[in-house]
Design a protein around this motif. Structure first.
Motif, PDB file in Angstrom:
ATOM      1  N   ILE A  47      13.116  45.119   3.492  1.00  8.39           N
ATOM      2  CA  ILE A  47      13.796  43.828   3.346  1.00  8.39           C
ATOM      3  C   ILE A  47      15.023  43.874   4.242  1.00  8.39           C
ATOM      4  CG2 ILE A  47      14.960  42.240   1.775  1.00  8.39           C
ATOM      5  CD1 ILE A  47      13.277  43.503  -0.502  1.00  8.39           C
ATOM      6  N   ASP A  48      15.134  42.917   5.133  1.00  8.38           N
ATOM      7  CA  ASP A  48      16.235  42.865   6.084  1.00  8.38           C
ATOM      8  C   ASP A  48      17.434  42.150   5.454  1.00  8.38           C
ATOM      9  OD1 ASP A  48      17.720  43.029   8.413  1.00  8.38           O
ATOM     10  OD2 ASP A  48      16.778  41.267   9.312  1.00  8.38           O
ATOM     11  N   ALA A  49      18.495  42.902   5.226  1.00  5.25           N
ATOM     12  CA  ALA A  49      19.691  42.340   4.591  1.00  5.25           C
ATOM     13  C   ALA A  49      20.296  41.217   5.426  1.00  5.25           C
ATOM     14  CB  ALA A  49      20.721  43.437   4.352  1.00  5.25           C
ATOM     15  N   ASP A  50      20.241  41.337   6.735  1.00  6.34           N
ATOM     16  CA  ASP A  50      20.801  40.304   7.611  1.00  6.34           C
ATOM     17  C   ASP A  50      20.108  38.965   7.382  1.00  6.34           C
ATOM     18  OD1 ASP A  50      22.600  39.563   9.816  1.00  6.34           O
ATOM     19  OD2 ASP A  50      20.726  39.256  10.931  1.00  6.34           O
ATOM     20  N   ASN A  51      18.777  38.991   7.259  1.00  4.63           N
ATOM     21  CA  ASN A  51      18.040  37.751   6.998  1.00  4.63           C
ATOM     22  C   ASN A  51      18.348  37.191   5.612  1.00  4.63           C
ATOM     23  OD1 ASN A  51      16.771  37.714   9.458  1.00  4.63           O
ATOM     24  ND2 ASN A  51      14.939  38.760   8.736  1.00  4.63           N
ATOM     25  N   VAL A  52      18.472  38.066   4.620  1.00  2.00           N
ATOM     26  CA  VAL A  52      18.777  37.625   3.258  1.00  2.00           C
ATOM     27  C   VAL A  52      20.131  36.926   3.222  1.00  2.00           C
ATOM     28  CG1 VAL A  52      19.278  38.404   0.904  1.00  2.00           C
ATOM     29  CG2 VAL A  52      17.352  39.396   2.160  1.00  2.00           C
ATOM     30  N   ILE A  70      26.956  43.355   4.796  1.00  2.00           N
ATOM     31  CA  ILE A  70      25.531  43.435   5.116  1.00  2.00           C
ATOM     32  C   ILE A  70      25.066  44.887   5.131  1.00  2.00           C
ATOM     33  CG2 ILE A  70      23.777  42.950   6.878  1.00  2.00           C
ATOM     34  CD1 ILE A  70      25.478  40.460   7.586  1.00  2.00           C
ATOM     35  N   GLY A  71      25.895  45.784   5.643  1.00  2.00           N
ATOM     36  CA  GLY A  71      25.535  47.209   5.674  1.00  2.00           C
ATOM     37  C   GLY A  71      25.366  47.785   4.275  1.00  2.00           C
ATOM     38  N   GLY A  72      26.270  47.431   3.375  1.00  2.00           N
ATOM     39  CA  GLY A  72      26.153  47.902   1.987  1.00  2.00           C
ATOM     40  C   GLY A  72      24.916  47.341   1.297  1.00  2.00           C
ATOM     41  N   LEU A  73      24.651  46.049   1.545  1.00  2.00           N
ATOM     42  CA  LEU A  73      23.455  45.435   0.974  1.00  2.00           C
ATOM     43  C   LEU A  73      22.202  46.096   1.527  1.00  2.00           C
ATOM     44  CD1 LEU A  73      22.025  43.327  -0.752  1.00  2.00           C
ATOM     45  CD2 LEU A  73      22.266  41.718   1.163  1.00  2.00           C
ATOM     46  N   GLN A  74      22.191  46.399   2.842  1.00  2.00           N
ATOM     47  CA  GLN A  74      21.026  47.048   3.439  1.00  2.00           C
ATOM     48  C   GLN A  74      20.775  48.408   2.815  1.00  2.00           C
ATOM     49  OE1 GLN A  74      18.911  45.523   5.968  1.00  2.00           O
ATOM     50  NE2 GLN A  74      17.692  47.054   4.906  1.00  2.00           N
ATOM     51  N   ASP A  75      21.848  49.161   2.545  1.00  2.00           N
ATOM     52  CA  ASP A  75      21.695  50.462   1.881  1.00  2.00           C
ATOM     53  C   ASP A  75      21.054  50.304   0.506  1.00  2.00           C
ATOM     54  OD1 ASP A  75      22.811  51.759   4.049  1.00  2.00           O
ATOM     55  OD2 ASP A  75      24.824  51.875   3.162  1.00  2.00           O
ATOM     56  N   LEU A  76      21.518  49.312  -0.261  1.00  2.00           N
ATOM     57  CA  LEU A  76      20.939  49.058  -1.587  1.00  2.00           C
ATOM     58  C   LEU A  76      19.468  48.660  -1.485  1.00  2.00           C
ATOM     59  CD1 LEU A  76      23.835  47.055  -3.287  1.00  2.00           C
ATOM     60  CD2 LEU A  76      23.023  49.324  -3.915  1.00  2.00           C
ATOM     61  N   LEU A  77      19.149  47.772  -0.549  1.00  2.00           N
ATOM     62  CA  LEU A  77      17.768  47.318  -0.379  1.00  2.00           C
ATOM     63  C   LEU A  77      16.853  48.453   0.089  1.00  2.00           C
ATOM     64  CD1 LEU A  77      18.386  43.838   1.270  1.00  2.00           C
ATOM     65  CD2 LEU A  77      17.576  44.283  -1.058  1.00  2.00           C
ATOM     66  N   ASP A  78      17.351  49.304   0.979  1.00  2.00           N
ATOM     67  CA  ASP A  78      16.550  50.443   1.451  1.00  2.00           C
ATOM     68  C   ASP A  78      16.225  51.387   0.292  1.00  2.00           C
ATOM     69  OD1 ASP A  78      16.612  49.431   4.013  1.00  2.00           O
ATOM     70  OD2 ASP A  78      18.161  50.827   4.733  1.00  2.00           O
ATOM     71  N   GLY A  79      17.203  51.652  -0.564  1.00  2.00           N
ATOM     72  CA  GLY A  79      16.970  52.498  -1.727  1.00  2.00           C
ATOM     73  C   GLY A  79      15.967  51.872  -2.687  1.00  2.00           C
TER      74      GLY A  79
END
Length: 83
Positions: A47-52, A70-79
């Motif tokens: 899931i791409d945090a930037d798009n979300v 966005i970086g923090g959200l991407q880390d959460l989504l990757d996990g």
């Protein structure tokens, strides 16, 4: 990946299945002996945090996108996707 329908479990190898079966499922009065293991493929999601964030912020004020982590959200989504 292998799937055992009777136990609703996934296994990486046949040996993993036999180890689990010997340790947990040998009581034939309780468990049905599996007849087959289904071969499965592993699918990974991303899931791409930037798009979300971009989608969510379209209806907000102009600077809303820039205020998001966005970086923090991407880390959460990757996990989450990994799990």
């Amino acid at each position: 990946m292998l799937y055992c329908e009777e136990f609703d479990e996934y296994y990486s190898t046949v040996d993993d299945f036999f180890d689990d079966y010997a340790a947990n499922y040998t009581d034939e009065e309780i468990y049905i002996r599996p007849e087959r293991l289904w071969v499965c493929s592993v699918e990974k999601i991303h899931i791409d945090a930037d798009n979300v964030v971009d989608n969510v912020c379209q209806e907000l004020h102009e600077d809303a996108y820039e205020q998001c982590d966005i970086g923090g959200l991407q880390d959460l989504l990757d996990g989450w996707c990994k799990d």
